[in-house]
Design an enzyme around this catalytic site. Structure first.
Site, PDB file in Angstrom:
ATOM      1  N   HIS A  61       0.831  -1.310   0.087  1.00 27.93           N
ATOM      2  CA  HIS A  61       0.174  -0.065   0.128  1.00 27.93           C
ATOM      3  C   HIS A  61       0.915   1.339  -0.161  1.00 27.93           C
ATOM      4  CE1 HIS A  61      -3.655  -2.420   1.249  1.00 27.93           C
ATOM      5  NE2 HIS A  61      -2.495  -3.056   1.991  1.00 27.93           N
ATOM      6  N   PHE A  62       1.071   1.838  -1.227  1.00 24.07           N
ATOM      7  CA  PHE A  62       1.651   2.995  -1.320  1.00 24.07           C
ATOM      8  C   PHE A  62       0.988   4.422  -1.060  1.00 24.07           C
ATOM      9  CE2 PHE A  62       5.527   0.436  -3.546  1.00 24.07           C
ATOM     10  CZ  PHE A  62       5.972   0.144  -2.252  1.00 24.07           C
ATOM     11  N   ARG A  63      -0.006   4.567  -0.835  1.00 26.29           N
ATOM     12  CA  ARG A  63      -1.069   5.618  -0.369  1.00 26.29           C
ATOM     13  C   ARG A  63      -1.217   6.616  -1.260  1.00 26.29           C
ATOM     14  NH1 ARG A  63      -2.762   2.440   3.236  1.00 26.29           N
ATOM     15  NH2 ARG A  63      -1.460   2.036   5.213  1.00 26.29           N
ATOM     16  N   ASN A  93      -6.823   0.675  -2.209  1.00 28.72           N
ATOM     17  CA  ASN A  93      -7.558   1.508  -1.090  1.00 28.72           C
ATOM     18  C   ASN A  93      -6.684   2.718  -0.732  1.00 28.72           C
ATOM     19  OD1 ASN A  93      -5.393  -0.073  -0.035  1.00 28.72           O
ATOM     20  ND2 ASN A  93      -6.106  -0.089   2.017  1.00 28.72           N
ATOM     21  N   HIS A 228      -2.720 -12.438   2.142  1.00 32.10           N
ATOM     22  CA  HIS A 228      -2.205 -12.526   3.727  1.00 32.10           C
ATOM     23  C   HIS A 228      -2.966 -13.699   4.437  1.00 32.10           C
ATOM     24  CE1 HIS A 228      -5.446 -10.257   3.836  1.00 32.10           C
ATOM     25  NE2 HIS A 228      -4.858  -8.844   3.617  1.00 32.10           N
ATOM     26  N   ASP A 300       2.274  -6.753   2.622  1.00 35.55           N
ATOM     27  CA  ASP A 300       1.252  -5.736   2.958  1.00 35.55           C
ATOM     28  C   ASP A 300       1.710  -4.616   3.708  1.00 35.55           C
ATOM     29  OD1 ASP A 300      -1.289  -5.008   3.413  1.00 35.55           O
ATOM     30  OD2 ASP A 300      -1.736  -6.502   4.992  1.00 35.55           O
TER      31      ASP A 300
HETATM   32  O1  DOR Z   1      -3.871  -3.717   8.269  1.00 32.46           O
HETATM   33  C1  DOR Z   1      -4.002  -3.393   7.312  1.00 32.46           C
HETATM   34  N1  DOR Z   1      -3.715  -2.397   6.586  1.00 32.46           N
HETATM   35  N2  DOR Z   1      -4.937  -4.283   6.324  1.00 32.46           N
HETATM   36  C2  DOR Z   1      -5.513  -3.945   5.118  1.00 32.46           C
HETATM   37  O2  DOR Z   1      -6.265  -4.666   4.672  1.00 32.46           O
HETATM   38  C3  DOR Z   1      -5.123  -2.619   4.948  1.00 32.46           C
HETATM   39  C4  DOR Z   1      -3.860  -2.106   5.290  1.00 32.46           C
HETATM   40  C5  DOR Z   1      -3.833  -0.507   5.125  1.00 32.46           C
HETATM   41  O3  DOR Z   1      -4.154  -0.249   4.039  1.00 32.46           O
HETATM   42  O4  DOR Z   1      -3.346   0.173   5.890  1.00 32.46           O
END
Ligand code: DOR
Length: 439
Positions: A61-63, A93, A228, A300
């Site tokens: 997840h690079f935001r 996300n 995961h 993750d």
């Molecule tokens: O712990 C998590 N953080 N699980 C996820 O599914 C999303 C991730 C996040 O984007 O922070």
């Protein structure tokens, strides 16, 4: 266009075994492997070092776009390169979430000329974006959050799930936690105690959702990847399935090296979804990797700032960084005799390439892309958050001494990380995905 470089006298982690020899990359592709082959480009004396295919991290997840105070595509990919990772698959996300072709193209534009590793972006499923899912091509897959986590994406309605599986023509990757059970168990949040996290989001929640996803994949004959994997029970379920390639899975270093006892010291820093659980799960996940039940390792990588993580349990966000420490943790496990360099190549290079149909990636083989990671198995270093490249500058492994670190990361024949620093002006390319017989 790629570069040319030659590695002399490395321990080469080849598909058939580890052998000392030379490897030549010419114009971005592996051109020769053997003893005394004619060099091209810079000649690197790699005696005493091991050469792996570049690590592929299939879940980060690079935001970007969105909460880029936590990470962005430049800092996340710099952390990747520093961790020996040459390619990453990034999750939808973000804000806005990546739920349309337009949003995907925006991410691809943002990554070009900024990401220091090769990149692919998942398309996120929503309760009604069936047309986008049906039309998706040349993406690693569709990501479905079956249970809610960080961000707004969620598809928990059975009819909507069924329709996504019916229309998708690319692999479906699921965050498998059952939303109804998670909601029902929120009543157990009786104190701001992070040790409640794996109690509320329990094994059963994961198992119910994984079972449902497998049933959907079997009904529609769709490629399913379970993200995961966190429980012994899910590993048993997958072990009992025929090994027909329809369903694959991954687990994470967090689940292999950390366990629920650490909530007492790490608090909400250890909080992630699915949760870090009791040690018996970690042991079962190691066994499932070793016997081939689980196909690959991801990180993750889900950075949140220390300020955000300092909120009390119930308010703190879930997730922790990891893209930079996964290969050192696994190399340290090699030093400790828990696995071999061949296992690492299988779980971190060949496995992700196979699960997602990554063209030209994941193996040291003539004709494959010249993405490689040179590692020093003798180098010991302490993990220090303030020395990491991730924007959030912390790690759940803070203070751990790990033996085995990447010393050079190479993208299509060009070093992108060496001598502890990112090399200016070297960038990744968009990944391409073979269609995986989705009719
Ligand atoms: O712990 C998590 N953080 N699980 C996820 O599914 C999303 C991730 C996040 O984007 O922070």
């Amino acid at each position: 266009m790629g570069g040319s470089i030659t590695f002399r006298g490395a321990e080469l982690v080849l598909p058939g075994g580890v052998e000392a020899g030379d490897l030549v990359i010419e114009d971005g592709r592996i051109a020769a492997i053997g003893a005394g082959v004619a060099p091209r480009g810079e000649v690197v004396d790699a005696r005493g070092l091991a050469l792996l295919p570049g690590v592929i991290d299939p879940q980060v997840h690079f935001r970007e776009p969105g909460p880029t105070h936590k990470e962005d595509l430049a800092t996340g990919s710099a952390a990747a390169a520093a961790g020996g990772v040459t390619a990453f698959l990034e999750m939808p996300n973000t804000d806005p979430p990546t739920t349309s072709r337009t949003a995907l193209e925006d991410k691809l534009r943002r990554a070009a000329g900024r990401a220091t590793a090769h990149y692919g972006f998942f398309l996120g499923a929503t309760p009604d974006n069936f047309d986008e899912v049906a039309a998706a091509r040349d993406v690693p897959g569709i990501k479905i959050f079956m249970g809610s986590s960080t961000g707004t994406l969620l598809v928990d309605d059975e009819a909507a799930l069924d329709r996504h599986f019916a229309v998708a023509r690319v692999p479906i990757a699921v965050h498998a936690e059952d939303e109804a059970r998670l909601r029902e168990r929120k009543r157990l949040l009786t104190a701001p105690d992070p040790a409640l996290h794996p109690v509320i989001r329990d094994e059963e929640a994961a198992l119910i959702a994984t079972r449902r996803a497998i049933a959907l994949a079997e009904r529609h004959r769709r490629r399913l990847h379970v993200l995961h994997l966190s429980t012994a029970e899910e590993a048993d379920l997958l072990r009992r399935r025929p090994r027909d390639g329809l369903v694959t899975s991954e687990t994470l270093p967090q689940f292999l090296f950390l366990d629920a006892r650490l909530y007492a010291t790490l608090g909400t820093r250890l909080q992630m979804n699915p949760p870090v659980r009791e040690a018996r799960h970690g042991e079962a996940l190691w066994a499932a990797l070793l016997d081939g039940t689980i196909d690959c390792l991801a990180t993750d990588h889900a950075p949140h700032t220390l300020e955000e993580k300092a909120r009390p349990y119930g308010e703190a966000p879930s997730g922790m960084p990891g893209v930079e420490t996964s290969l050192p943790l696994m190399l340290d496990a090699v030093s400790q005799g828990r696995c071999t360099l061949r296992h690492i190549a299988r779980w971190m290079c060949e496995g992700p390439a196979r699960c997602y149909g990554l063209v030209g990636k994941g193996r040291l083989e003539v004709g494959y892309d010249g993405d490689v990671t040179l590692v020093d198995l003798k180098r010991a270093r302490v993990v220090r958050g303030d020395e990491l490249f991730t924007k959030v500058k912390w790690s759940p492994f803070e203070g751990w001494t790990l033996r085995g670190w990447p010393v050079m990361t190479v993208l299509r024949g060009r070093p992108v990380f060496r001598d502890g620093a990112i090399v200016e002006g070297v960038f990744g390319e968009p990944l391409h995905f073979a269609s995986l017989s989705q009719d």
